[in-house]
Design a protein around this motif. Structure first.
Motif, short mmCIF file in Angstrom:
data_model
loop_
_atom_site.label_atom_id
_atom_site.label_comp_id
_atom_site.label_asym_id
_atom_site.label_seq_id
_atom_site.Cartn_x
_atom_site.Cartn_y
_atom_site.Cartn_z
N ALA A 140 0.83 -1.21 0.00
CA ALA A 140 0.00 0.00 0.00
C ALA A 140 0.86 1.26 0.00
O ALA A 140 0.54 2.24 -0.68
CB ALA A 140 -0.93 -0.01 1.22
N GLN A 141 1.94 1.25 0.76
CA GLN A 141 2.84 2.41 0.79
C GLN A 141 3.43 2.66 -0.59
O GLN A 141 3.49 3.81 -1.06
CB GLN A 141 3.97 2.17 1.80
N ASN A 144 0.74 3.95 -2.95
CA ASN A 144 0.43 5.34 -2.62
C ASN A 144 1.44 6.30 -3.22
O ASN A 144 1.09 7.34 -3.79
CB ASN A 144 0.39 5.51 -1.10
N GLU A 145 2.73 5.95 -3.10
CA GLU A 145 3.77 6.82 -3.64
C GLU A 145 3.71 6.87 -5.17
O GLU A 145 3.87 7.94 -5.78
CB GLU A 145 5.15 6.33 -3.18
N ARG A 148 0.91 9.18 -6.04
CA ARG A 148 1.27 10.59 -5.81
C ARG A 148 2.08 11.13 -6.98
O ARG A 148 1.80 12.23 -7.50
CB ARG A 148 2.09 10.71 -4.51
N VAL A 225 -6.80 3.08 -5.31
CA VAL A 225 -6.32 4.14 -4.41
C VAL A 225 -7.44 5.12 -4.11
O VAL A 225 -7.66 5.51 -2.95
CB VAL A 225 -5.11 4.87 -5.02
N ASP A 230 -7.40 7.92 1.68
CA ASP A 230 -6.04 8.32 1.98
C ASP A 230 -5.19 7.09 2.24
O ASP A 230 -5.39 6.39 3.22
CB ASP A 230 -6.03 9.25 3.19
N LEU A 231 -4.21 6.82 1.39
CA LEU A 231 -3.36 5.65 1.53
C LEU A 231 -2.04 5.96 2.22
O LEU A 231 -0.98 5.54 1.76
CB LEU A 231 -3.07 5.05 0.15
N LYS A 232 -2.07 6.67 3.35
CA LYS A 232 -0.85 6.94 4.08
C LYS A 232 -0.65 5.85 5.12
O LYS A 232 -1.56 5.49 5.84
CB LYS A 232 -0.89 8.30 4.76
#
Length: 237
Positions: A140-141, A144-145, A148, A225, A230-232
């Motif tokens: 997931a991290q 997410n990046e 972005r 996503v 919010d995928l933080k």
């Protein structure tokens, strides 16, 4: 008119099958109890109770947290109640997986997906449940990046992965990348898994193979996503 003898026979068979299944469950529980008892030097009954109580309590804790997080995310949207129903074919597997998830960040993703699916029908995709079930926090991290960077540079942006999960680097137009640098092993595994579930595509190389040293997001990954909010990784307390 149905044959009462045949109906009775079929009912007896069904009851027998249920009894067999129940017996297998009991046998499995006793086997686990015996296994635990060997290590605790206690009775099988005591070990079975400890194991069953712990599992039940752990799932209860996760269910409570899921409800609290979903309520919070709903309130953040200015809503007190979900405005549209989530189809059972999505809600049942979603809630089952979410209540078993022991990672807080991943459970937040489930909570976001549940809330988003109750707000917009575009999030009501059964595929999202299957994808989340096959993802880890690192997956997931990384996703997410990538999202972005793609958001900043436009759909279809190719990205270099050697600095992930911290940073993904966009490949600018006319830029030549040679040689490609592979990411660390755990990140390479995460990227390979994301490619497996069709969230990203890996770059093709000259010998006909593929490499996760450079990747692109797919429409499916992009929509996942968005559906999960919010995928933080550092989810709020």
């Amino acid at each position: 008119m149905s044959d009462p003898v045949q109906a009775s026979t079929e009912t007896a068979k069904a009851v027998g099958e249920v009894a067999k299944t129940t017996g297998k469950v009991v046998d499995a529980a006793r086997a686990m109890g015996g296994f635990i008892a060997k290590y605790t030097h206690g009775s099988i009954e005591q070990a079975m109770g400890i194991f069953q109580d712990k599992v039940s309590y752990a799932r209860w804790e996760r269910q409570i947290r899921l409800m609290e997080r979903a309520t919070k995310f709903l309130e953040e949207r200015g809503l007190k109640e979900p405005p549209i129903p989530v189809p059972l074919k999505m809600a049942v597997p979603l809630l089952s997986a979410a209540s078993l998830e022991d990672d807080d960040y991943m459970q937040d993703m489930w909570a976001h997906l549940l809330v988003n699916a109750s707000v917009t029908e575009s999030s009501q995709k059964r595929a999202f449940v299957s994808m989340l079930e096959n993802m880890s926090s690192l997956d997931a991290q990384v996703l997410n990046e990538l999202f972005r960077v793609e958001t900043e540079n436009g759909p279809g942006t190719a990205m270099l992965t050697y600095d992930l999960p911290r940073l993904a680097h966009p490949v600018l137009s006319q830029q030549t990348v040679d040689p490609l640098v592979n990411p660390p092993g755990d990140v390479a595994f995460a990227l390979s898994n994301l490619a497996r579930i069709s969230a990203i595509t890996a770059a093709a190389v000259w010998d006909g193979g593929v490499t996760v040293a450079m990747v692109q997001m797919t429409m499916l990954g992009r929509e996942l996503v968005r559906a999960c909010g919010d995928l933080k990784l550092d989810s709020a307390d």
